[in-house]
Write an enzyme that holds these catalytic residues in place. Structure first.
Site, PDB file in Angstrom:
ATOM      1  N   LYS A  76       0.839  -1.193   0.000  1.00 50.88           N
ATOM      2  CA  LYS A  76       0.000   0.000   0.000  1.00 50.88           C
ATOM      3  C   LYS A  76       0.880   1.252   0.000  1.00 50.88           C
ATOM      4  O   LYS A  76       1.951   1.266   0.611  1.00 50.88           O
ATOM      5  CB  LYS A  76      -0.901  -0.037   1.235  1.00 50.88           C
ATOM      6  CG  LYS A  76      -1.909   1.094   1.360  1.00 50.88           C
ATOM      7  CD  LYS A  76      -2.762   0.879   2.606  1.00 50.88           C
ATOM      8  CE  LYS A  76      -3.763   1.989   2.831  1.00 50.88           C
ATOM      9  NZ  LYS A  76      -4.596   1.744   4.045  1.00 50.88           N
ATOM     10  N   SER A 151      -9.476   1.875   3.369  1.00 49.33           N
ATOM     11  CA  SER A 151      -8.640   2.648   2.470  1.00 49.33           C
ATOM     12  C   SER A 151      -7.705   1.794   1.617  1.00 49.33           C
ATOM     13  O   SER A 151      -7.154   2.259   0.631  1.00 49.33           O
ATOM     14  CB  SER A 151      -7.814   3.661   3.276  1.00 49.33           C
ATOM     15  OG  SER A 151      -6.949   2.990   4.195  1.00 49.33           O
ATOM     16  N   SER A 175      -9.617  -0.661   7.510  1.00 51.32           N
ATOM     17  CA  SER A 175      -9.096  -0.409   6.165  1.00 51.32           C
ATOM     18  C   SER A 175      -8.463  -1.594   5.476  1.00 51.32           C
ATOM     19  O   SER A 175      -8.128  -1.529   4.298  1.00 51.32           O
ATOM     20  CB  SER A 175      -8.100   0.751   6.199  1.00 51.32           C
ATOM     21  OG  SER A 175      -8.759   1.959   6.498  1.00 51.32           O
TER      22      SER A 175
END
Length: 475
Positions: A76, A151, A175
């Site tokens: 990420k 996210s 997330s």
């Protein structure tokens, strides 16, 4: 090349000489190229990944390869990797390259994982749909008109669409778990402090935790095992010894399981998710487990508590992005004050600005006790009640999300977006481990996730139990 479901499958093929790490990397690079429309990766490192693959192939031949040899992963865009771009999917960090490698990423590399690229996410990990990214939304591979969740949306899509075997995301209030549920994969949030946060761009420091997104429980266990442990660079990292999670996946024959009645009967819960939840509870009863409804009186207080505390921490953490030392600097600034104001106004997107403003408000002298202090007290109540239930029961189960993946642009109201976190923030507020596993689909073929929580540092038990809920590898 076929779609691999777990590292054990990959290792079998490597041992048999049917493939190589170099071929694996080329396979995933082709998949990434073919599915660029999903916007899962912000940057891919083909030459470097191929070089890493060649080195791992040589180690395999010499019998010196690490635990993760053959594991091709994406990270990420909030994880530091020296010499590589680190942008948190924001204009604010445009052009910034990390000067060091975070602990979790370094441990993956030391175990011979191959990192193929960095993945799209909500800006500074603030969002539940991947729509706040400066680079546009990642898209759900099942239906590109739908969100993948957030996210860590790009990280979930990458695993869902077979662009890598696993992804490393971060979980502040769901997330990792929420996008895993929307994409039909496994998302695991360990106990707070289990994995060092050194090298993770901070959103809310008392909540943030690195976690894997995978297609098998065994891979989630192994990745956590590799990343976890004490770290001299992070004073908040737990000093506890790390169990061999990957070797402890044999579940006990019977467990005591509680399900939060108010969550299952919540009026905002999609009827198909409720039906899937009830079916799964019946399955668990049929397996001989004790399954009982439990009362959790603070469900309605979790979202406001979470957003007061996380925005307060975000307001403080993001104060460092001011246009002075690194990141975006407004070209039309005329003096120091205008540089601060314009750089932050132009560099941050609307959702990040909203959370900074809210956090600054709740920390202000006039409202500190009314909001921030009170929210801390409620967090303590939530943690104490959660811990009490987890002393009475081995696990708590509840839906991961109130709905399946919604359409891009559907939730324009911030409050409705925040309410999508209603079932995931409890584990974050209490600091306990939680996992989302796929348990079916709705009528439109969209995945449904079931969430399981366990007591602090009981990851081994949680992972073993999770492997009984879903198949060890996903089809």
């Amino acid at each position: 090349m076929k779609r691999f479901q777990s590292l054990s499958e990959v290792r079998s093929e490597l041992a048999a000489g049917n493939t190589s790490c170099r071929q694996l990397v080329d396979y995933y690079l082709d998949n990434i190229e073919r599915q660029q429309h999903l916007n899962a990766f912000l940057e891919v490192w083909p030459d470097e990944a191929r070089a890493q693959a060649g080195a791992v192939d040589a180690k395999l031949a010499a019998g010196t390869a690490g635990q993760l040899a053959g594991m091709v992963i994406g990270i990420k865009d909030v994880l530091a990797y020296a010499g590589h771009s680190l942008q948190s999917s924001s204009r604010m960090l445009d052009g910034f390259k990390s000067l060091y490698t975070g602990t979790a990423v370094q441990r993956l590399l030391d175990a011979d994982a191959i990192i193929i690229g960095r993945q799209n996410c909500d800006e500074f990990a603030m969002g539940g749909s991947n729509e706040t990214s400066y680079f546009g939304p990642a898209r759900n591979a099942i239906d590109p008109n739908r969100v993948p969740g957030g996210s860590s949306g790009g990280s979930a899509v990458a695993v869902q669409a077979d662009m890598c075997l696993a992804s490393i995301g971060s979980d502040t209030g769901g997330s990792v778990r929420q996008p895993a549920a929307f994409c039909g994969v496994i998302g695991f949030k360990p106990t707070y402090s289990r994995i060092s946060r050194y090298g993770l761009v901070a959103f809310a420091s008392s909540f943030d935790q690195i976690g894997p997104i995978t297609r098998s429980v065994a891979d989630a266990a192994l990745l956590t095992e590799v990343m976890a442990g004490p770290d001299g660079m992070d004073s908040t990292a737990s000093q506890r010894e790390v169990p061999a999670y990957s070797q402890q996946l044999t579940p006990a024959p019977h467990y005591r399981i509680g399900y939060i009645a108010d969550a299952v009967n919540n009026e905002g819960l999609n009827p198909e998710i409720k039906a899937a939840m009830e079916t799964q509870l019946d399955v668990l009863r049929g397996q001989g487990h004790v399954v009982e409804a439990v009362d959790f009186p603070y469900l309605d207080f979790m979202i406001p508590t979470y957003y007061i505390l996380t925005t307060a921490e975000a307001s403080s953490n993001l104060g460092r992005f001011d246009g002075v030392k690194y990141g975006y600097r407004a070209p039309d600034a005329t003096d120091l004050e205008s540089m601060y104001k314009k750089s932050r106004a132009q560099g941050f997107g609307p959702e990040v600005q909203r959370r900074i403003l809210l956090g600054t408000f709740v920390l202000s002298a006039s409202y500190y006790d009314a909001y921030y202090t009170k929210a801390q007290r409620v967090r303590r109540l939530i943690k104490e009640k959660t811990d009490e239930l987890l002393r009475q029961y081995d696990f708590l189960v509840l839906p991961t999300t109130p709905t399946t993946a919604f359409n891009i642009g559907e939730k324009q109201d911030p409050v409705s977006m925040y309410l999508a976190d209603i079932f995931t923030v409890q584990a974050s507020l209490a600091g306990v481990p939680a996992i989302s596993v796929p348990v079916g689909e709705d009528a439109a073929g969209l995945p449904i996730g079931l969430q399981v929580m366990a007591g602090a540092f009981r990851e081994a038990d949680l992972l073993a139990f999770a492997s009984t809920i879903t198949e060890e590898v996903l089809a």
